[in-house]
Design a protein around this motif. Structure first.
Motif, PDB file in Angstrom:
ATOM      1  N   GLY A  97       0.798  -1.321  -0.059  1.00  0.00           N
ATOM      2  CA  GLY A  97       0.071  -0.009  -0.212  1.00  0.00           C
ATOM      3  C   GLY A  97       0.952   1.310   0.111  1.00  0.00           C
ATOM      4  N   ARG A  98       1.805   1.518   0.790  1.00  0.00           N
ATOM      5  CA  ARG A  98       2.740   2.411   0.786  1.00  0.00           C
ATOM      6  C   ARG A  98       3.620   2.802  -0.199  1.00  0.00           C
ATOM      7  N   SER A  99       3.881   1.521  -0.856  1.00  0.00           N
ATOM      8  CA  SER A  99       4.707   1.485  -2.128  1.00  0.00           C
ATOM      9  C   SER A  99       3.866   2.081  -3.409  1.00  0.00           C
ATOM     10  N   ALA A 100       2.712   1.488  -3.080  1.00  0.00           N
ATOM     11  CA  ALA A 100       1.917   2.058  -4.385  1.00  0.00           C
ATOM     12  C   ALA A 100       1.718   3.687  -4.187  1.00  0.00           C
ATOM     13  N   ARG A 101       1.489   4.257  -2.967  1.00  0.00           N
ATOM     14  CA  ARG A 101       1.332   5.468  -2.790  1.00  0.00           C
ATOM     15  C   ARG A 101       2.454   6.352  -3.118  1.00  0.00           C
ATOM     16  N   ALA A 102       3.688   5.775  -2.867  1.00  0.00           N
ATOM     17  CA  ALA A 102       4.988   6.535  -3.350  1.00  0.00           C
ATOM     18  C   ALA A 102       5.147   6.661  -4.816  1.00  0.00           C
ATOM     19  N   VAL A 103       4.665   5.619  -5.526  1.00  0.00           N
ATOM     20  CA  VAL A 103       4.498   5.653  -7.044  1.00  0.00           C
ATOM     21  C   VAL A 103       3.422   6.714  -7.630  1.00  0.00           C
ATOM     22  N   VAL A 104       2.418   6.805  -6.874  1.00  0.00           N
ATOM     23  CA  VAL A 104       1.267   7.655  -7.267  1.00  0.00           C
ATOM     24  C   VAL A 104       1.681   9.246  -6.969  1.00  0.00           C
ATOM     25  N   ILE A 105       2.400   9.371  -5.878  1.00  0.00           N
ATOM     26  CA  ILE A 105       2.812  10.799  -5.510  1.00  0.00           C
ATOM     27  C   ILE A 105       4.103  11.135  -6.576  1.00  0.00           C
ATOM     28  N   GLU A 106       5.132  10.372  -6.683  1.00  0.00           N
ATOM     29  CA  GLU A 106       5.920  10.634  -7.510  1.00  0.00           C
ATOM     30  C   GLU A 106       5.758  11.020  -8.946  1.00  0.00           C
ATOM     31  N   LYS A 107       4.583  10.099  -9.499  1.00  0.00           N
ATOM     32  CA  LYS A 107       3.958  10.468 -10.911  1.00  0.00           C
ATOM     33  C   LYS A 107       3.196  11.675 -10.942  1.00  0.00           C
ATOM     34  N   SER A 108       2.587  11.697  -9.847  1.00  0.00           N
ATOM     35  CA  SER A 108       1.700  13.263  -9.610  1.00  0.00           C
ATOM     36  C   SER A 108       2.542  14.359  -9.577  1.00  0.00           C
ATOM     37  N   ALA A 109       3.860  14.043  -9.019  1.00  0.00           N
ATOM     38  CA  ALA A 109       4.610  15.319  -9.138  1.00  0.00           C
ATOM     39  C   ALA A 109       4.964  15.864 -10.432  1.00  0.00           C
ATOM     40  N   GLY A 110       5.215  14.806 -11.295  1.00  0.00           N
ATOM     41  CA  GLY A 110       5.498  15.115 -12.721  1.00  0.00           C
ATOM     42  C   GLY A 110       4.325  15.773 -13.270  1.00  0.00           C
ATOM     43  N   GLN A 111       2.823  15.298 -13.247  1.00  0.00           N
ATOM     44  CA  GLN A 111       2.098  15.775 -13.649  1.00  0.00           C
ATOM     45  C   GLN A 111       1.579  17.141 -13.209  1.00  0.00           C
ATOM     46  N   ILE A 112       1.780  17.515 -11.817  1.00  0.00           N
ATOM     47  CA  ILE A 112       1.924  18.754 -11.507  1.00  0.00           C
ATOM     48  C   ILE A 112       2.464  20.004 -12.418  1.00  0.00           C
ATOM     49  N   VAL A 113       3.822  19.371 -12.237  1.00  0.00           N
ATOM     50  CA  VAL A 113       4.712  20.323 -13.041  1.00  0.00           C
ATOM     51  C   VAL A 113       4.446  20.338 -14.536  1.00  0.00           C
ATOM     52  N   LEU A 114       4.063  19.460 -14.920  1.00  0.00           N
ATOM     53  CA  LEU A 114       3.529  19.600 -16.441  1.00  0.00           C
ATOM     54  C   LEU A 114       2.545  20.638 -16.706  1.00  0.00           C
ATOM     55  N   VAL A 115       1.449  20.561 -15.685  1.00  0.00           N
ATOM     56  CA  VAL A 115       0.284  21.292 -15.509  1.00  0.00           C
ATOM     57  C   VAL A 115       0.856  22.718 -15.288  1.00  0.00           C
ATOM     58  N   LEU A 116       1.537  23.001 -14.425  1.00  0.00           N
ATOM     59  CA  LEU A 116       1.992  24.317 -14.251  1.00  0.00           C
ATOM     60  C   LEU A 116       2.803  25.196 -15.102  1.00  0.00           C
ATOM     61  N   VAL A 117       3.689  24.233 -15.811  1.00  0.00           N
ATOM     62  CA  VAL A 117       4.630  24.667 -16.844  1.00  0.00           C
ATOM     63  C   VAL A 117       3.551  24.894 -18.274  1.00  0.00           C
TER      64      VAL A 117
END
Length: 298
Positions: A97-117
């Protein structure tokens, strides 16, 4: 299906031109840029995992990310490779569960940066968005309804709460910085594709078109991004006078180069399937680090 419609409307010529434009310099650039972006992604994953209390070494994380990227590219939906690495690391550390959340968080960070840029860059070229005729009211309404339905389920609310708490704990300026570096790499590879098919427009003019294509190719309705990416690129290039055909050719070259950039992941997969040094996954959990890493890159 969508790719077939685009080729039917524009003809097979631009598609074939894109395939012919892939040469050795473009392939070399794809492998080099792919290596850089993969390391950024693996480093980001390692930072988030360590901050959540799960030790991870960078070298095996890079191998896992390469394998995941390859699987994401050749399998439908574009996320199955990430699911695999999340489950594998979770089993190795004893907390899927925690490992899955880590992947979701790190992928989401990339999407957030993409949206902002992306918002900043697309503001320079509003014609790109106007030509798509996106029904924003319908999109926002459907999104709001989906969020409402999700929040109505207690178990989902609890899971989202846990995810948000881990996101606050796991995200850091270094994670966002690595996401920005990776985005620069993706856009750089798209620019290589555009130059390979003869697009001579200045980079500042081409950049909004490439950002839009990156947005669209993230939709989980394709294999390797093919289809939505080509349609968006054709429309966007046509909207600014660069020609829909060049947009299609650029997107095709980018798709091929993206696949090329993930080929080291195929080697990782073959090596693990064949039983050759298969300790990479174990190495993820056997890091000598026993506490979360600092939040900054040193």
């Amino acid at each position: 299906m969508l790719l077939g419609v685009v080729v039917w409307r524009l003809g097979a010529g631009p598609f074939l031109d894109g395939l012919r434009a892939v040469d050795l310099p473009a392939i070399a650039a794809a492998l080099a840029i792919g290596a850089a972006t993969t390391v950024c992604g693996a480093w980001r994953w390692a930072l988030v995992s360590r901050r959540l209390g799960m030790p991870m070494r960078l070298r095996p994380a890079v191998a896992d990310c390469y394998q995941a990227l390859f699987l994401n590219t050749v399998l439908p939906a574009g996320v199955l490779g990430d699911v695999g690495r999340a489950v594998a690391h979770g089993r190795a550390t004893g907390d899927v569960g925690r490992s899955a959340r880590a992947v979701v968080i790190e992928k989401s960070a990339g999407q957030i940066v993409l949206v902002l840029v992306g918002v900043a860059v697309l503001a320079v070229e509003p014609a790109v968005l106007q030509v798509l005729h996106i029904p924003w009211a319908l999109v926002l309404g459907a999104g709001g309804l989906g969020v409402g339905l999700v929040l109505a389920v207690r178990r989902v609310r609890s899971a989202l709460g846990t995810l948000l708490r881990d996101a606050v704990r796991g995200t850091s300026p270094a994670v966002l910085g690595l996401s920005l570096l990776a985005l620069v790499g993706y856009l750089g590879l798209f620019l290589v594709a555009a130059r390979a098919v003869g697009v001579s427009a200045p980079t500042v003019e081409v950049l909004p078109l490439l950002v839009l294509a990156l947005f669209v190719m993230g939709l989980p309705v394709n294999v390797g991004g093919f289809g939505p990416r080509e349609a968006a690129a054709a429309l966007a290039f046509g909207a600014v006078g660069l020609g829909a055909a060049q947009g299609l050719s650029t997107a095709v070259v980018y798709g091929v180069l993206t696949l090329v950039s993930t080929l080291p992941g195929a080697l990782v997969l073959l090596r693990r399937r064949s039983g050759l040094p298969g300790r990479a996954q174990v190495a993820l959990a056997s890091s000598t680090m026993t506490s979360p890493a600092p939040s900054s890159v040193t």
